[in-house]
Design an enzyme around this catalytic site. Structure first.
Site, PDB file in Angstrom:
ATOM      1  N   ASN A 139      41.815  32.222  40.168  1.00 60.65           N
ATOM      2  CA  ASN A 139      41.639  31.017  40.985  1.00 60.65           C
ATOM      3  C   ASN A 139      40.252  30.457  40.688  1.00 60.65           C
ATOM      4  OD1 ASN A 139      41.341  29.077  42.940  1.00 60.65           O
ATOM      5  ND2 ASN A 139      41.357  30.489  44.686  1.00 60.65           N
ATOM      6  N   TRP A 140      40.241  29.362  39.923  1.00 59.64           N
ATOM      7  CA  TRP A 140      38.943  28.810  39.485  1.00 59.64           C
ATOM      8  C   TRP A 140      38.226  28.064  40.613  1.00 59.64           C
ATOM      9  CZ3 TRP A 140      40.105  26.421  33.941  1.00 59.64           C
ATOM     10  CH2 TRP A 140      40.503  27.461  33.082  1.00 59.64           C
ATOM     11  N   LYS A 141      38.914  27.810  41.710  1.00 58.76           N
ATOM     12  CA  LYS A 141      38.322  27.068  42.839  1.00 58.76           C
ATOM     13  C   LYS A 141      37.726  25.751  42.323  1.00 58.76           C
ATOM     14  CE  LYS A 141      37.860  31.380  45.287  1.00 58.76           C
ATOM     15  NZ  LYS A 141      37.168  32.177  46.280  1.00 58.76           N
ATOM     16  N   HIS A 151      45.261  29.489  51.196  1.00 59.36           N
ATOM     17  CA  HIS A 151      44.004  30.184  50.858  1.00 59.36           C
ATOM     18  C   HIS A 151      43.033  30.051  52.036  1.00 59.36           C
ATOM     19  CE1 HIS A 151      40.284  31.302  48.918  1.00 59.36           C
ATOM     20  NE2 HIS A 151      41.010  31.886  47.995  1.00 59.36           N
ATOM     21  N   GLU A 208      40.028  29.438  52.163  1.00 59.54           N
ATOM     22  CA  GLU A 208      39.110  28.291  52.077  1.00 59.54           C
ATOM     23  C   GLU A 208      39.822  27.004  52.504  1.00 59.54           C
ATOM     24  OE1 GLU A 208      37.831  29.153  48.067  1.00 59.54           O
ATOM     25  OE2 GLU A 208      36.912  30.987  48.855  1.00 59.54           O
ATOM     26  N   GLU A 221      43.996  38.587  51.053  1.00 61.31           N
ATOM     27  CA  GLU A 221      42.588  38.350  50.740  1.00 61.31           C
ATOM     28  C   GLU A 221      41.774  38.470  52.028  1.00 61.31           C
ATOM     29  OE1 GLU A 221      42.118  35.904  46.851  1.00 61.31           O
ATOM     30  OE2 GLU A 221      42.185  34.528  48.532  1.00 61.31           O
ATOM     31  N   GLY A 239      33.998  36.448  47.564  1.00 64.60           N
ATOM     32  CA  GLY A 239      32.730  35.929  47.075  1.00 64.60           C
ATOM     33  C   GLY A 239      31.510  36.642  47.637  1.00 64.60           C
ATOM     34  N   SER A 297      36.513  39.777  45.631  1.00 62.03           N
ATOM     35  CA  SER A 297      35.530  40.479  44.799  1.00 62.03           C
ATOM     36  C   SER A 297      36.152  41.489  43.838  1.00 62.03           C
ATOM     37  CB  SER A 297      34.466  41.153  45.680  1.00 62.03           C
ATOM     38  OG  SER A 297      33.745  40.171  46.419  1.00 62.03           O
ATOM     39  N   GLY A 348      38.581  35.258  41.960  1.00 66.01           N
ATOM     40  CA  GLY A 348      37.769  34.050  42.030  1.00 66.01           C
ATOM     41  C   GLY A 348      36.666  34.111  40.976  1.00 66.01           C
ATOM     42  N   GLY A 349      35.475  34.487  41.412  1.00 68.21           N
ATOM     43  CA  GLY A 349      34.290  34.453  40.549  1.00 68.21           C
ATOM     44  C   GLY A 349      34.495  35.093  39.181  1.00 68.21           C
TER      45      GLY A 349
END
Ligand code: 13P
Length: 253
Positions: free
Chosen positions: A9-11, A96, A98, A168, A174, A214, A235-236
Site C-alpha cells: 500500500n503506497w499510500k 483502511h 487512515e 491492521e 507506521g 510495520s 506500507g513504508g
C-alpha cells in the site's frame, strides 16, 4: 490452500517516474518466486493508468486505495469501480484505518463500498484493527467484532468468497511497533472464528486474512509463519523494491 499475498500500500507516496522505476524493479525481482506467492501493488489513483501497461500480463496485480460506491454522477473526487477496472485494478482497499480516522469513512459508507466492489468484481480487501487505547482497555475483540458485523454481516457466502480481510492494529501502523507474531496470530484466529460463525467453516478456511503494521524483512518470516496470517499489507517497506521483495523472500523461506 491459502497462498500468501504480498501487498504494498503506497499510500500518498511517489510520483510517476519513481513509481515506474519501483514497479520495474519489483517485476524483475519477483520472477524468482514463480507461482509461490501472489503480489499486489496499491498506488495512488493518478499512477494507476500509467502503471497498468507495465503490469498487464504479469503476476503483479494492481489495486486502488479507495472507491466510491456509486457507478457515476455528481460525486466530486469520487472514483467508481468502473474507473478502477478501466485503470487495470483488480483489488481495492476498503476501510483502511487512515480512511476511517482522517476521512471519517463511516461503517455505512464502508458497507456500500464493499458491496459495490464485490458487485463489480473488484476484489475488496476489508481492513479492520483496533487503536492502542482499545487494546489497552481490553476492547480489541469488541472493536473487531463491530467492524466485522457492520460491514460483512449479511453478505452471501459467494460474496464473502470474493473478499480478503486485513488485520491492521492502528498502533502498529507506521510506528515501527509490530504486533508480536503470537499477538497477531491470536487476533487473526479470532477474526477467522468470526468468519466461521457468520459464513461457515469452508468459507472461513478459504478466506485470506492479511496482517499489516510495520511489516519488514526482519519480522516477515515469523509473522507469515503463523497459521492464520495469509500475507502482508505493507506500507513504508513497500516503497523500495529491496524491502518489499525482502519481505516476500522472508515469507517464502
Ligand atoms: P506500515 O507498514 O508503514 O506500518 O503501514 C501499514 C499499513 O497501513 C498498510 O496498509
Amino acid at each position: 490452500m491459502r497462498k500468501l499475498l504480498i501487498a504494498g500500500n503506497w499510500k500518498m507516496n511517489l510520483v510517476l517516474a519513481e513509481a515506474k522505476s519501483l514497479t520495474g524493479d519489483i517485476l524483475s525481482q519477483m520472477e524468482r518466486f514463480g507461482d509461490a506467492l501472489d503480489f499486489l501493488i496499491i498506488p495512488p489513483y493518478t499512477l494507476l493508468h500509467p502503471l497498468a501497461p507495465a503490469v498487464w500480463g504479469t503476476k503483479l496485480a494492481l489495486g486502488a486505495q479507495d472507491l466510491h460506491w456509486e457507478p457515476s454522477g455528481a460525486f466530486t473526487s469520487g472514483i467508481s469501480t468502473a474507473m478502477l477496472k478501466d485503470a487495470g485494478c483488480s483489488f481495492v482497499l476498503v476501510g483502511h484505518s487512515e480512511r476511517r480516522d482522517h476521512f471519517k469513512d463511516t461503517d455505512a459508507a464502508l458497507a456500500m463500498k464493499l458491496r459495490a466492489a464485490i458487485a463489480n468484481r473488484v476484489t475488496p480487501i476489508y481492513c479492520i484493527g483496533e487503536h492502542l487505547e482499545d487494546r489497552e482497555a481490553g476492547r480489541t475483540e469488541a472493536v473487531l467484532t463491530h467492524q466485522f458485523n457492520t460491514v460483512l454481516k449479511g453478505l452471501a457466502a459467494d460474496q464473502i468468497q470474493n473478499c480478503l480481510l486485513a488485520y491492521e492494529p492502528v498502533w502498529a501502523i507506521g510506528t515501527g511497533k509490530t504486533a508480536t507474531p503470537e499477538m497477531a496470530q491470536e487476533t487473526q484466529c479470532f477474526i477467522r472464528n468470526l468468519l466461521v460463525s457468520e459464513f461457515g467453516e469452508d468459507t472461513a478456511a478459504s478466506t485470506r486474512i492479511l496482517y499489516g503494521g510495520s511489516v519488514k524483512p526482519e519480522n516477515a518470516k515469523e509473522l507469515m509463519g503463523q497459521p492464520d496470517i495469509d500475507g502482508a499489507l505493507i506500507g513504508g517497506a513497500s516503497l523500495t523494491a529491496d524491502s518489499f521483495i525482502g519481505i516476500a523472500a522472508a515469507a517464502n523461506s
